[in-house]
Motif scaffolding. Sequence first.
Motif, PDB file in Angstrom:
ATOM      1  N   GLU A 172      26.542  36.707  39.942  1.00 55.97           N
ATOM      2  CA  GLU A 172      26.332  35.773  38.837  1.00 55.97           C
ATOM      3  C   GLU A 172      24.886  35.803  38.352  1.00 55.97           C
ATOM      4  O   GLU A 172      24.608  35.719  37.151  1.00 55.97           O
ATOM      5  N   ARG A 191      30.709  30.643  30.484  1.00 60.81           N
ATOM      6  CA  ARG A 191      31.190  31.228  31.740  1.00 60.81           C
ATOM      7  C   ARG A 191      32.195  30.301  32.429  1.00 60.81           C
ATOM      8  O   ARG A 191      33.162  30.759  33.031  1.00 60.81           O
ATOM      9  N   GLU A 211      35.834  31.857  33.173  1.00 63.66           N
ATOM     10  CA  GLU A 211      36.337  32.009  34.537  1.00 63.66           C
ATOM     11  C   GLU A 211      37.570  31.142  34.770  1.00 63.66           C
ATOM     12  O   GLU A 211      38.523  31.556  35.436  1.00 63.66           O
ATOM     13  N   GLY A 243      34.957  33.775  42.054  1.00 64.69           N
ATOM     14  CA  GLY A 243      34.565  33.362  40.711  1.00 64.69           C
ATOM     15  C   GLY A 243      34.004  31.957  40.689  1.00 64.69           C
ATOM     16  O   GLY A 243      33.005  31.679  40.004  1.00 64.69           O
TER      17      GLY A 243
END
Length: 534
Positions: free
Chosen positions: A178, A288, A292, A340
Amino acid sequence: MRRGRRLVMDVALWLGLCGWVTIDAGSSTKHWELAFGLIATTAAVAVSRRYPLVSLAIAMIASFVVLGSFGGRVPIWEGFVLVAMSYLAGYRQPVAKPMLRLFAIVSLVAVPVALLWSKNGFSAWGALLGVLVFASVSPWLLGRYIRQREDMARDGWRRAEEMESRQRLVADRARLRERTRIASDMHDSLGHELSLIAVRAAALEVAGGLDEQERQAAGDLRQSAATATERLREIIGVLREDDAPTEPVHESIDELLDRTRASGVLIESSVDARLDGEPQMVDRAAYRVVQESVTNVVKHAPGAAVTVRVGRSAGRTDVVVTNTPPPAGPLPGRTSGRRGLIGLRERVRLVGGTLRAGPHEGGFEVSAALPHDAAPSEESPESQAAMDAEVGQSTSARELERARRDVRRSLIQAIVVPMGLFGLMIGISGVVFLVQWYGSVLAGGDYDRIRLGQTRAEIAAVLPGGQRIARPQVVEPPVPAGATCEYYGTERTVFNLNYEAYRLCFAEGKLVAKHRITEDEQRGNPDDPGGAGR
């Protein structure tokens, strides 16, 4: 230290068992029992740690020798020795097959031999079965069960340590991925701005109306911007992973949702427009979270409807993504690694926000609160442990369920196997008993026609093929000197609780005494006037 403790435990066991032997066998009328018990106990304890199979064999042989000698009664000391050695054999022997072979050999060989050796017939058979099942097999299964529990506990702790280490590695990798993604976003956005600065500085450098000093300053600015762009590219190139996920850098949340809808996902959304002054890092973090969350719905809840809410206010952006339960249920065999979510936590933490994820009304919900002007929050040990646990949650659950199944299976074996074995032995013994019972019946008319003085060969034609093992438990008439007695069954049914048998005694090949022995009387009734035959 450890060897000394083992030696003390073995000596204590030996002293305790020998004490029982001395107390129980010291008053026995069979003078050899005390010496035999002490020798057998000492030998069994001496080899119990290195050779548990040999130790159990010694205890079992001693049990059957004593059982045969005492007419089906097991002395107390032998019961303690056999139970102790059986338990230790199950606990100390890692492989079960040698023990199972020993039990099979004893069942097939030792029991019938001891049965024929005993003088009390069927009662000895039942005593042997009870000793084999309850004093040997059951303690062995208990010892093996406890050993498996301890091995499982040690293996569980070892696996837990390995899993914890693996979870930390996976979590660290997810966080680094990340951060790499964030670095890529910085490269693509900041590099673009630096390139514009360099272009404008170059235009200023060649513009008219500037003196030489100002033109030199514009050139220095252009060169510095170009150098910063190159260095940024080099640094980000080192951080970027070859397999790092990529997406359009300047794509908005609305554009992301439109692309997802085009692939067939049902999405209801409410996305506020981006406010002036909202940091780029916050906007990318919101993107994000949505990306995700929607990806996880497609992977693990196919067909579920998704609701996306992005609210923006002065100083804060809130993101909530919720999905309904999938119509056909989750995909079989598909488990989430949760990497994730760990990456999202890292992304949100770096902008000073908080992330929550968990079940919601049968589905799943991910929510993030993203402040606009907050410093990166500290990573507490609690949050670190929570993120690490998320990675291996499904794996840990499967390992725990497997361990529970093994424990339940061992417990069932410890209970069902002895009972099943006992039932099997009872069934086999019942068949053998019935065959032997009806194969040793001497007809009453034939018994009456037999006369004293006849030779064994003269009456062999009317005698059954085998002798009666189950005999009346009464005091029999004295056996004539030098005679050998044979026992045959009467025509009384097996269901009659009072056993009776014909006893024929032969001396030098001639019948010297015949008696009908029954439990209805305390003494046999001789068929000849002398009682013991002539």
